[in-house]
Design a protein around this motif. Structure first.
Motif, PDB file in Angstrom:
ATOM      1  N   LYS A 101       0.815  -1.219   0.000  1.00 15.08           N
ATOM      2  CA  LYS A 101       0.000   0.000   0.000  1.00 15.08           C
ATOM      3  C   LYS A 101       0.851   1.272   0.000  1.00 15.08           C
ATOM      4  CE  LYS A 101      -3.931  -2.174   0.321  1.00 15.08           C
ATOM      5  NZ  LYS A 101      -4.690  -2.406  -0.863  1.00 15.08           N
ATOM      6  N   ASN A 102       2.156   1.141   0.292  1.00 14.01           N
ATOM      7  CA  ASN A 102       3.043   2.297   0.316  1.00 14.01           C
ATOM      8  C   ASN A 102       3.484   2.723  -1.089  1.00 14.01           C
ATOM      9  OD1 ASN A 102       3.110   2.514   3.192  1.00 14.01           O
ATOM     10  ND2 ASN A 102       4.534   0.803   3.242  1.00 14.01           N
ATOM     11  N   LEU A 103       3.217   1.884  -2.082  1.00 15.24           N
ATOM     12  CA  LEU A 103       3.625   2.188  -3.452  1.00 15.24           C
ATOM     13  C   LEU A 103       2.483   2.818  -4.237  1.00 15.24           C
ATOM     14  CD1 LEU A 103       5.509  -1.128  -4.395  1.00 15.24           C
ATOM     15  CD2 LEU A 103       6.532   1.050  -3.698  1.00 15.24           C
ATOM     16  N   SER A 104       2.799   3.850  -4.992  1.00 15.83           N
ATOM     17  CA  SER A 104       1.807   4.396  -5.924  1.00 15.83           C
ATOM     18  C   SER A 104       1.660   3.390  -7.061  1.00 15.83           C
ATOM     19  CB  SER A 104       2.297   5.739  -6.478  1.00 15.83           C
ATOM     20  OG  SER A 104       3.460   5.531  -7.289  1.00 15.83           O
ATOM     21  N   SER A 105       0.656   3.564  -7.899  1.00 15.85           N
ATOM     22  CA  SER A 105       0.478   2.661  -9.042  1.00 15.85           C
ATOM     23  C   SER A 105       1.682   2.719  -9.974  1.00 15.85           C
ATOM     24  CB  SER A 105      -0.801   3.016  -9.807  1.00 15.85           C
ATOM     25  OG  SER A 105      -1.923   2.793  -8.994  1.00 15.85           O
ATOM     26  N   GLU A 106       2.215   3.917 -10.174  1.00 13.07           N
ATOM     27  CA  GLU A 106       3.399   4.066 -11.022  1.00 13.07           C
ATOM     28  C   GLU A 106       4.585   3.293 -10.445  1.00 13.07           C
ATOM     29  OE1 GLU A 106       6.702   7.391 -12.423  1.00 13.07           O
ATOM     30  OE2 GLU A 106       4.861   8.089 -11.450  1.00 13.07           O
ATOM     31  N   GLU A 107       4.845   3.486  -9.148  1.00  8.79           N
ATOM     32  CA  GLU A 107       5.954   2.777  -8.500  1.00  8.79           C
ATOM     33  C   GLU A 107       5.730   1.269  -8.538  1.00  8.79           C
ATOM     34  OE1 GLU A 107       7.207   6.036  -5.068  1.00  8.79           O
ATOM     35  OE2 GLU A 107       5.442   4.758  -4.754  1.00  8.79           O
ATOM     36  N   CYS A 108       4.503   0.870  -8.324  1.00 12.14           N
ATOM     37  CA  CYS A 108       4.144  -0.546  -8.350  1.00 12.14           C
ATOM     38  C   CYS A 108       4.407  -1.150  -9.730  1.00 12.14           C
ATOM     39  CB  CYS A 108       2.675  -0.686  -7.958  1.00 12.14           C
ATOM     40  SG  CYS A 108       2.130  -2.380  -7.776  1.00 12.14           S
ATOM     41  N   LEU A 109       3.998  -0.442 -10.776  1.00 13.01           N
ATOM     42  CA  LEU A 109       4.195  -0.935 -12.138  1.00 13.01           C
ATOM     43  C   LEU A 109       5.684  -1.013 -12.474  1.00 13.01           C
ATOM     44  CD1 LEU A 109       3.006  -1.908 -14.802  1.00 13.01           C
ATOM     45  CD2 LEU A 109       2.791   0.495 -15.497  1.00 13.01           C
ATOM     46  N   ARG A 110       6.413   0.025 -12.161  1.00 18.01           N
ATOM     47  CA  ARG A 110       7.864   0.021 -12.447  1.00 18.01           C
ATOM     48  C   ARG A 110       8.561  -1.122 -11.695  1.00 18.01           C
ATOM     49  NH1 ARG A 110       9.248   4.657 -15.338  1.00 18.01           N
ATOM     50  NH2 ARG A 110       7.874   6.456 -14.971  1.00 18.01           N
ATOM     51  N   LYS A 111       8.235  -1.261 -10.427  1.00 18.07           N
ATOM     52  CA  LYS A 111       8.869  -2.307  -9.618  1.00 18.07           C
ATOM     53  C   LYS A 111       8.495  -3.700 -10.137  1.00 18.07           C
ATOM     54  CE  LYS A 111       9.859  -3.550  -4.845  1.00 18.07           C
ATOM     55  NZ  LYS A 111       9.686  -3.222  -3.435  1.00 18.07           N
ATOM     56  N   THR A 112       7.249  -3.882 -10.535  1.00 20.16           N
ATOM     57  CA  THR A 112       6.802  -5.163 -11.082  1.00 20.16           C
ATOM     58  C   THR A 112       7.558  -5.490 -12.362  1.00 20.16           C
ATOM     59  OG1 THR A 112       4.599  -4.971 -10.100  1.00 20.16           O
ATOM     60  CG2 THR A 112       4.804  -6.406 -12.018  1.00 20.16           C
ATOM     61  N   LEU A 113       7.626  -4.535 -13.278  1.00 20.73           N
ATOM     62  CA  LEU A 113       8.312  -4.766 -14.550  1.00 20.73           C
ATOM     63  C   LEU A 113       9.800  -5.043 -14.348  1.00 20.73           C
ATOM     64  CD1 LEU A 113       6.545  -2.010 -16.670  1.00 20.73           C
ATOM     65  CD2 LEU A 113       6.190  -4.482 -16.837  1.00 20.73           C
ATOM     66  N   MET A 114      10.440  -4.306 -13.451  1.00 22.75           N
ATOM     67  CA  MET A 114      11.868  -4.522 -13.214  1.00 22.75           C
ATOM     68  C   MET A 114      12.120  -5.858 -12.523  1.00 22.75           C
ATOM     69  SD  MET A 114      13.175  -2.141 -14.796  1.00 22.75           S
ATOM     70  CE  MET A 114      12.077  -1.037 -15.670  1.00 22.75           C
ATOM     71  N   THR A 115      11.193  -6.282 -11.668  1.00 23.80           N
ATOM     72  CA  THR A 115      11.315  -7.596 -11.029  1.00 23.80           C
ATOM     73  C   THR A 115      11.208  -8.695 -12.080  1.00 23.80           C
ATOM     74  OG1 THR A 115      10.412  -6.756  -8.948  1.00 23.80           O
ATOM     75  CG2 THR A 115      10.321  -9.137  -9.282  1.00 23.80           C
ATOM     76  N   ILE A 116      10.291  -8.534 -13.020  1.00 27.84           N
ATOM     77  CA  ILE A 116      10.146  -9.514 -14.100  1.00 27.84           C
ATOM     78  C   ILE A 116      11.443  -9.592 -14.915  1.00 27.84           C
ATOM     79  CG2 ILE A 116       8.954 -10.022 -16.277  1.00 27.84           C
ATOM     80  CD1 ILE A 116       6.414  -8.777 -14.921  1.00 27.84           C
ATOM     81  N   VAL A 117      11.998  -8.437 -15.249  1.00 24.73           N
ATOM     82  CA  VAL A 117      13.252  -8.419 -16.019  1.00 24.73           C
ATOM     83  C   VAL A 117      14.377  -9.062 -15.207  1.00 24.73           C
ATOM     84  CG1 VAL A 117      15.012  -6.916 -17.039  1.00 24.73           C
ATOM     85  CG2 VAL A 117      12.601  -6.471 -17.467  1.00 24.73           C
ATOM     86  N   ASP A 118      14.444  -8.744 -13.920  1.00 23.81           N
ATOM     87  CA  ASP A 118      15.467  -9.356 -13.058  1.00 23.81           C
ATOM     88  C   ASP A 118      15.338 -10.880 -13.063  1.00 23.81           C
ATOM     89  OD1 ASP A 118      16.392  -6.846 -12.353  1.00 23.81           O
ATOM     90  OD2 ASP A 118      15.385  -6.815 -10.392  1.00 23.81           O
ATOM     91  N   GLU A 119      14.099 -11.375 -12.939  1.00 26.25           N
ATOM     92  CA  GLU A 119      13.869 -12.821 -12.908  1.00 26.25           C
ATOM     93  C   GLU A 119      14.208 -13.463 -14.255  1.00 26.25           C
ATOM     94  OE1 GLU A 119      13.253 -14.864 -10.386  1.00 26.25           O
ATOM     95  OE2 GLU A 119      13.273 -13.189  -8.991  1.00 26.25           O
ATOM     96  N   CYS A 120      13.890 -12.766 -15.336  1.00 29.07           N
ATOM     97  CA  CYS A 120      14.244 -13.275 -16.667  1.00 29.07           C
ATOM     98  C   CYS A 120      15.755 -13.417 -16.784  1.00 29.07           C
ATOM     99  CB  CYS A 120      13.730 -12.343 -17.760  1.00 29.07           C
ATOM    100  SG  CYS A 120      11.943 -12.391 -17.995  1.00 29.07           S
ATOM    101  N   GLU A 121      16.458 -12.382 -16.338  1.00 28.89           N
ATOM    102  CA  GLU A 121      17.918 -12.397 -16.416  1.00 28.89           C
ATOM    103  C   GLU A 121      18.502 -13.494 -15.527  1.00 28.89           C
ATOM    104  OE1 GLU A 121      20.473  -8.593 -17.364  1.00 28.89           O
ATOM    105  OE2 GLU A 121      20.023  -8.710 -15.224  1.00 28.89           O
ATOM    106  N   LYS A 122      17.937 -13.626 -14.339  1.00 29.67           N
ATOM    107  CA  LYS A 122      18.418 -14.632 -13.385  1.00 29.67           C
ATOM    108  C   LYS A 122      18.198 -16.052 -13.913  1.00 29.67           C
ATOM    109  CE  LYS A 122      16.406 -15.353  -9.268  1.00 29.67           C
ATOM    110  NZ  LYS A 122      15.885 -14.987  -7.949  1.00 29.67           N
ATOM    111  N   ASN A 123      17.141 -16.254 -14.659  1.00 31.71           N
ATOM    112  CA  ASN A 123      16.792 -17.579 -15.176  1.00 31.71           C
ATOM    113  C   ASN A 123      17.021 -17.682 -16.679  1.00 31.71           C
ATOM    114  OD1 ASN A 123      15.535 -18.957 -12.728  1.00 31.71           O
ATOM    115  ND2 ASN A 123      14.475 -17.006 -12.759  1.00 31.71           N
TER     116      ASN A 123
END
Length: 199
Positions: A79-101
């Protein structure tokens, strides 16, 4: 004295070790025996848990993606994240996981091409596996539109834009064998900028 076997725990361990075998050997070269050997069990014991290598492979992928989805759900529920922050963090997490795997995507590509050769539908298989990811991103986009952070626009089109960039990252990792996909982060951020209401 009888040995107590925790079947769920053992199944989880088998799937983790099997995924390593698929990554190391490639889907085509993996055998039931290789998986059993890596797990330190007999083939007969392995058959108690799974009927064939395809089933093990699919469950291994499901277990991995389930863990990633859990992380993404945690981001969305913050709840501390705005929608923008949430979207950016989600997308970067996906990219991180793609890179990791990244090595896993090469195996997945081989599996999907084999599925296509045998008359299966790789597009449907991928679509089914990514439906939760789509729901998570759609949730962020809808929330951002309702709060006024994001422009009122087609959620479908916005998702397709982000998904296309993620596909590009996966292509670069699995087909072009790029070691890093940092170059995809700027286009993802630019895409987020493009849907902001203030843009």
């Amino acid at each position: 004295m009888a040995i107590v076997v925790e079947h769920d725990k053992r199944r989880h361990e088998i799937l983790e070790k099997a995924l390593d075998v698929f990554i190391d050997e490639g889907y085509e070269d993996v055998t039931f025996q290789k998986i059993a050997d890596r797990c330190g069990i007999t083939r007969t014991t392995l058959y108690i848990y799974f009927k064939n290598k395809r089933e093990i492979f699919l469950w291994s992928i499901k277990q991995l993606t389930g863990g990633i989805e859990e992380v993404l759900r945690g981001i969305i529920l913050d709840k501390n994240l705005s929608s923008e922050e949430c979207l950016r963090k989600t997308l970067m997490t996906i990219v991180d996981e793609c890179e990791k795997n990244s090595r896993l995507f090469t195996v997945l590509l081989s599996y999907l091409l084999n599925l296509q050769k045998t008359g299966g539908d790789p597009a449907e298989r991928v679509r089914r596996r990514l439906i939760r990811l789509r729901q998570l991103i759609d949730t962020i986009l809808i929330r951002g539109q309702k709060s006024g952070e994001f422009k009122k626009q087609s959620v479908y089109v916005a998702y397709e834009m982000f998904y296309g960039l993620i596909q590009s990252a996966i292509f670069r990792l699995s087909v072009l064998s790029e070691k890093s996909i940092d170059s995809i982060r700027d286009p993802l951020n630019l895409a987020v900028d493009g849907i902001l209401a203030s843009a």
